[in-house]
Design a protein around this motif. Structure first.
Motif, PDB file in Angstrom:
ATOM      1  N   TRP A 182       0.814  -1.210   0.000  1.00 55.48           N
ATOM      2  CA  TRP A 182       0.000   0.000   0.000  1.00 55.48           C
ATOM      3  C   TRP A 182       0.853   1.268   0.000  1.00 55.48           C
ATOM      4  N   ASP A 183       2.018   1.228   0.632  1.00 59.27           N
ATOM      5  CA  ASP A 183       2.904   2.396   0.602  1.00 59.27           C
ATOM      6  C   ASP A 183       3.246   2.756  -0.838  1.00 59.27           C
ATOM      7  N   ASP A 184       3.569   1.737  -1.648  1.00 56.51           N
ATOM      8  CA  ASP A 184       3.924   1.979  -3.045  1.00 56.51           C
ATOM      9  C   ASP A 184       2.730   2.493  -3.840  1.00 56.51           C
ATOM     10  N   VAL A 185       1.569   1.889  -3.622  1.00 60.11           N
ATOM     11  CA  VAL A 185       0.365   2.319  -4.346  1.00 60.11           C
ATOM     12  C   VAL A 185      -0.044   3.719  -3.920  1.00 60.11           C
ATOM     13  N   GLU A 186      -0.085   3.955  -2.640  1.00 61.97           N
ATOM     14  CA  GLU A 186      -0.540   5.244  -2.120  1.00 61.97           C
ATOM     15  C   GLU A 186       0.378   6.370  -2.585  1.00 61.97           C
ATOM     16  N   ARG A 187       1.675   6.107  -2.643  1.00 67.39           N
ATOM     17  CA  ARG A 187       2.621   7.113  -3.118  1.00 67.39           C
ATOM     18  C   ARG A 187       2.277   7.543  -4.550  1.00 67.39           C
ATOM     19  N   SER A 188       1.942   6.579  -5.382  1.00 70.73           N
ATOM     20  CA  SER A 188       1.573   6.895  -6.763  1.00 70.73           C
ATOM     21  C   SER A 188       0.231   7.626  -6.833  1.00 70.73           C
ATOM     22  N   LEU A 189      -0.728   7.220  -6.012  1.00 69.40           N
ATOM     23  CA  LEU A 189      -2.035   7.859  -6.035  1.00 69.40           C
ATOM     24  C   LEU A 189      -1.965   9.308  -5.568  1.00 69.40           C
ATOM     25  N   VAL A 190      -1.185   9.590  -4.534  1.00 68.14           N
ATOM     26  CA  VAL A 190      -1.034  10.961  -4.046  1.00 68.14           C
ATOM     27  C   VAL A 190      -0.346  11.824  -5.099  1.00 68.14           C
ATOM     28  N   ALA A 191       0.712  11.293  -5.721  1.00 67.06           N
ATOM     29  CA  ALA A 191       1.414  12.045  -6.765  1.00 67.06           C
ATOM     30  C   ALA A 191       0.495  12.302  -7.954  1.00 67.06           C
ATOM     31  N   TRP A 192      -0.337  11.328  -8.292  1.00 68.88           N
ATOM     32  CA  TRP A 192      -1.297  11.483  -9.390  1.00 68.88           C
ATOM     33  C   TRP A 192      -2.307  12.579  -9.070  1.00 68.88           C
ATOM     34  N   GLN A 193      -2.839  12.581  -7.853  1.00 69.91           N
ATOM     35  CA  GLN A 193      -3.779  13.626  -7.451  1.00 69.91           C
ATOM     36  C   GLN A 193      -3.118  14.996  -7.468  1.00 69.91           C
ATOM     37  N   ASP A 194      -1.860  15.067  -7.008  1.00 71.38           N
ATOM     38  CA  ASP A 194      -1.130  16.341  -6.999  1.00 71.38           C
ATOM     39  C   ASP A 194      -0.890  16.855  -8.420  1.00 71.38           C
ATOM     40  N   ALA A 195      -0.808  15.919  -9.386  1.00 69.99           N
ATOM     41  CA  ALA A 195      -0.584  16.302 -10.780  1.00 69.99           C
ATOM     42  C   ALA A 195      -1.869  16.675 -11.496  1.00 69.99           C
ATOM     43  N   GLY A 196      -2.994  16.669 -10.775  1.00 67.50           N
ATOM     44  CA  GLY A 196      -4.268  17.045 -11.364  1.00 67.50           C
ATOM     45  C   GLY A 196      -5.102  15.882 -11.844  1.00 67.50           C
ATOM     46  N   SER A 197      -4.757  14.662 -11.412  1.00 67.40           N
ATOM     47  CA  SER A 197      -5.499  13.446 -11.762  1.00 67.40           C
ATOM     48  C   SER A 197      -5.673  13.275 -13.272  1.00 67.40           C
TER      49      SER A 197
END
Length: 387
Positions: A340-355
């Motif tokens: 989940w750490d790996d997945v969550e890191r990508s999801l947060v970065a994706w949201q920060d990039a404007g999804s």
């Protein structure tokens, strides 16, 4: 009485109105190739918990044509062997072969950018309908198709012959391609692969196109369009959402057994920054597969009716268990990889990039790796090395 010519023309008009069917040559093929011939001996219609068998011989001709030219995907085999003529009534089972919905089939063929003289390799013959559409334009000598299931291949070959296309059909593992007719200008896969086999790249001419759905989950998968380079690499983009049955040689066995035993020993426990329920959405699911390519998302229900969600990577003996706490979630993680750490890191970065949507993902395939990334987002980059 329903006229099959009318039904084919009607379907072509519907596909044009939806913006899927654009090429005059492909419209001509859709209006001529009889889809109903490629559905014999029959199909299974989804009735929720069971599948209802419908055969060509036992069904009213008008009803059979309406089914054949309906918009949806039609299941033609269950559990790797069962066909509609072998079922005496409603049955349960897992679809293992189908005639994909015309919107997807036609859309993929349009994406290939075919031209006269092109040689095409199709991975996954299925019923043979898409094979026939390409043969109608390119000629039967310019299309080769490979099917892993011998029974499915035999039925497709018979249907193609009956429709007047004596093309190059082969039974075998499509992940190996078909080197005997290479090189090809186009490779199209009608199955989902976890990684694009480099054999497909090697069997494609420089400047040629490889088109395949990538991923490992039943949803959250993307259609990759790659252009092959002079150096044996290929570059491209995920052109959109796409969903096919998994290539059998790459399919992951579903996680089964005692889930509580799999999650007995956690190494960490914390609140999540992102709800795991987003993994039920297409783009977050695609990102999760990039972040932890060997993991599976599992949904279950606790004894008290509470929702349970898990990530499992059996090969790495790692898990993430999600526990609902009101509107918040707690994650327990165990094993060598904190999934989940790996997945969550990508999801947060994706949201920060404007999804950004799935068509923002680029892909480069080399003999050693698959590299995925999103432009202008340095944190959104994943490299999958070939073991």
């Amino acid at each position: 009485m329903t006229d099959p010519v009318y039904e084919r023309r009607r379907m072509a008009t519907v596909l044009m109105n939806e913006g899927v069917l654009k090429s005059p040559w492909l419209r001509a093929a859709v209006e001529v190739v009889p889809r109903e011939r490629f559905l014999r001996p029959g199909v299974f219609l989804d009735e929720g918990r069971t599948w209802r068998p419908v055969t060509a011989t036992d069904t009213d001709p008008d009803e059979w044509l309406k089914i054949a030219y309906s918009a949806g995907t039609l299941t033609t085999q269950l559990d790797g062997h069962l066909t509609a003529d072998q079922a005496g009534g409603p049955v349960v089972g897992v679809p293992t072969s189908s005639s994909t919905d015309p919107v997807t089939v036609v859309g993929m063929i349009e994406t290939l950018d075919l031209a006269r003289g092109h040689r095409v390799l199709e991975i996954g013959t299925g019923t043979g309908y898409s094979t026939a559409l390409m043969c109608h334009y390119l000629g039967e000598d310019n299309v080769a198709t490979v099917e892993v299931d011998a029974q499915v291949a035999a039925r497709a070959d018979a249907a193609l012959e009956a429709a007047g296309f004596s093309t190059w059909t082969a039974t075998g593992d499509g992940l190996l391609g078909h080197p005997y007719r290479a090189p090809y200008d186009r490779v199209i896969a009608t199955c989902t692969v976890r990684r694009i086999p480099h054999t497909w790249i090697r069997q494609t001419r420089p400047g040629g196109i490889v088109l395949s759905t990538v991923g490992s989950w039943p949803w959250g998968t993307g259609l990759a369009k790659l252009t092959v380079g002079d150096d044996g690499t290929a570059d491209g983009v995920i052109v959109g959402r796409s969903s096919f049955m998994q290539a059998r040689a790459q399919a992951m066995a579903p996680v089964a057994g005692d889930l509580s035993a799999r999650t007995a020993y956690a190494d960490s426990e914390r609140r999540t920054l992102v709800s795991p329920l987003v993994l039920e959405e297409w783009m977050p699911a695609f990102l999760a597969q990039l972040a932890v390519p060997g993991a599976q998302f599992v949904r279950a229900t606790g004894g008290d009716g509470s929702p349970l969600r898990y990530l499992f990577d059996p090969e790495k003996e790692s898990f993430a268990e999600f526990l609902a706490d009101g509107e918040s979630w707690t994650v327990r993680q165990g094993g060598p990889v904190a999934l989940w750490d790996d997945v969550e890191r990508s999801l947060v970065a994706w949201q920060d990039a404007g999804s950004p949507e799935i068509d923002s993902v680029r892909l480069r395939v080399t003999p050693a790796s698959h590299l995925y990334w999103i432009e202008d987002a340095p944190s959104l980059c994943w490299e999958h090395r070939v073991a």
